[in-house]
Design a protein around this motif. Sequence first.
Motif, short mmCIF file in Angstrom:
data_model
loop_
_atom_site.label_atom_id
_atom_site.label_comp_id
_atom_site.label_asym_id
_atom_site.label_seq_id
_atom_site.Cartn_x
_atom_site.Cartn_y
_atom_site.Cartn_z
N TRP A 116 0.95 -1.27 -0.12
CA TRP A 116 -0.06 -0.07 -0.01
C TRP A 116 1.03 1.20 0.19
O TRP A 116 1.88 1.25 0.66
N GLN A 117 0.43 2.28 -0.71
CA GLN A 117 1.15 3.63 -0.61
C GLN A 117 0.07 4.69 0.08
O GLN A 117 -1.17 4.73 -0.43
N VAL A 118 0.34 5.15 1.22
CA VAL A 118 -0.54 6.11 1.90
C VAL A 118 0.13 7.32 1.84
O VAL A 118 1.00 7.81 2.10
N VAL A 119 -0.91 8.09 0.98
CA VAL A 119 -0.25 9.29 0.25
C VAL A 119 -1.26 10.52 0.39
O VAL A 119 -2.49 10.47 0.14
N PRO A 120 -0.61 11.47 1.28
CA PRO A 120 -1.45 12.69 1.60
C PRO A 120 -1.52 13.42 0.15
O PRO A 120 -0.78 13.60 -0.33
N ASP A 121 -2.66 13.99 0.16
CA ASP A 121 -2.98 15.00 -1.15
C ASP A 121 -2.00 16.05 -1.19
O ASP A 121 -1.48 16.50 -2.08
N ARG A 122 -1.38 16.49 0.12
CA ARG A 122 -0.43 17.66 0.20
C ARG A 122 0.75 17.06 -0.23
O ARG A 122 1.63 17.78 -1.04
N LEU A 123 1.30 15.93 -0.37
CA LEU A 123 2.42 15.23 -1.03
C LEU A 123 2.49 15.65 -2.45
O LEU A 123 3.46 16.16 -3.25
N VAL A 124 1.36 15.18 -3.09
CA VAL A 124 1.34 15.46 -4.36
C VAL A 124 1.24 17.05 -4.84
O VAL A 124 2.05 17.25 -5.64
N GLU A 125 0.63 17.82 -4.12
CA GLU A 125 0.85 19.10 -4.26
C GLU A 125 2.29 19.76 -4.20
O GLU A 125 2.78 20.27 -5.05
N LEU A 126 2.98 19.32 -3.05
CA LEU A 126 4.30 19.76 -2.99
C LEU A 126 5.08 19.57 -4.02
O LEU A 126 6.22 20.00 -4.30
N THR A 127 5.26 18.07 -4.36
CA THR A 127 5.93 17.40 -5.27
C THR A 127 5.86 17.94 -6.65
O THR A 127 6.64 17.77 -7.46
N THR A 128 4.66 18.35 -6.80
CA THR A 128 4.58 19.00 -8.39
C THR A 128 4.12 20.30 -8.45
O THR A 128 3.75 20.75 -9.43
N ASP A 129 4.80 20.99 -7.19
CA ASP A 129 4.64 22.66 -7.17
C ASP A 129 5.39 23.15 -8.51
O ASP A 129 6.28 22.70 -9.09
N PRO A 130 4.73 24.29 -9.12
CA PRO A 130 5.59 24.85 -10.22
C PRO A 130 6.93 25.43 -9.97
O PRO A 130 7.60 25.41 -10.91
N ASP A 131 7.16 25.72 -8.66
CA ASP A 131 8.56 26.14 -8.34
C ASP A 131 9.66 24.91 -8.13
O ASP A 131 9.33 24.12 -7.32
#
Length: 160
Positions: A116-131
């Motif tokens: 299983w991968q327990v993935v917070p939505d915030r992880l996706v947001e931060l690792t795909t940040d435009p910066d």
Amino acid sequence: MTTDGFTTCLWFDGQAEEAAHHYVSVFKNSSIGKIARYPEGAPQAAGSVMTVEFTANGHRFLALNGGPQFKFTEAVSFMIFCQSQDEVDLYWTKLTEGGGEPGPCGWLKDRYGVSWQVVPDRLVELTTDPDPQKAARATQAMMTMGKIDIAALEKAAAGG
């Protein structure tokens, strides 16, 4: 269980019913469906559980007691997207209890060997940040974690 769409079949060695009940207890929108038993002359003991239909978090599964020939590997995993640290903590705890194993970067194996991968939505947001620097810092922080810590990710992404 309907025959439209997809159903994930999970191969167990005698633990199909136990596993199905465990997953139903972990996730909302879950239930046990039909249970089929092996008949006389089958490769498993007559009357033992052959398959268990179940739904976990709205996803259809079939748990099969197929025997010891095949094992789960990390090549296939189920991703659980979480909205908060409390939700991350809940799933991490429930899925590692009873012999599960924590892994790196939000991955874990449950007591049955399912990944299983327990993935917070915030992880996706931060690792795909435009910066790109912010995204890189968040990704580097994630690579050092077992269970994902949202506050630590945010601090790393901010440069702290």
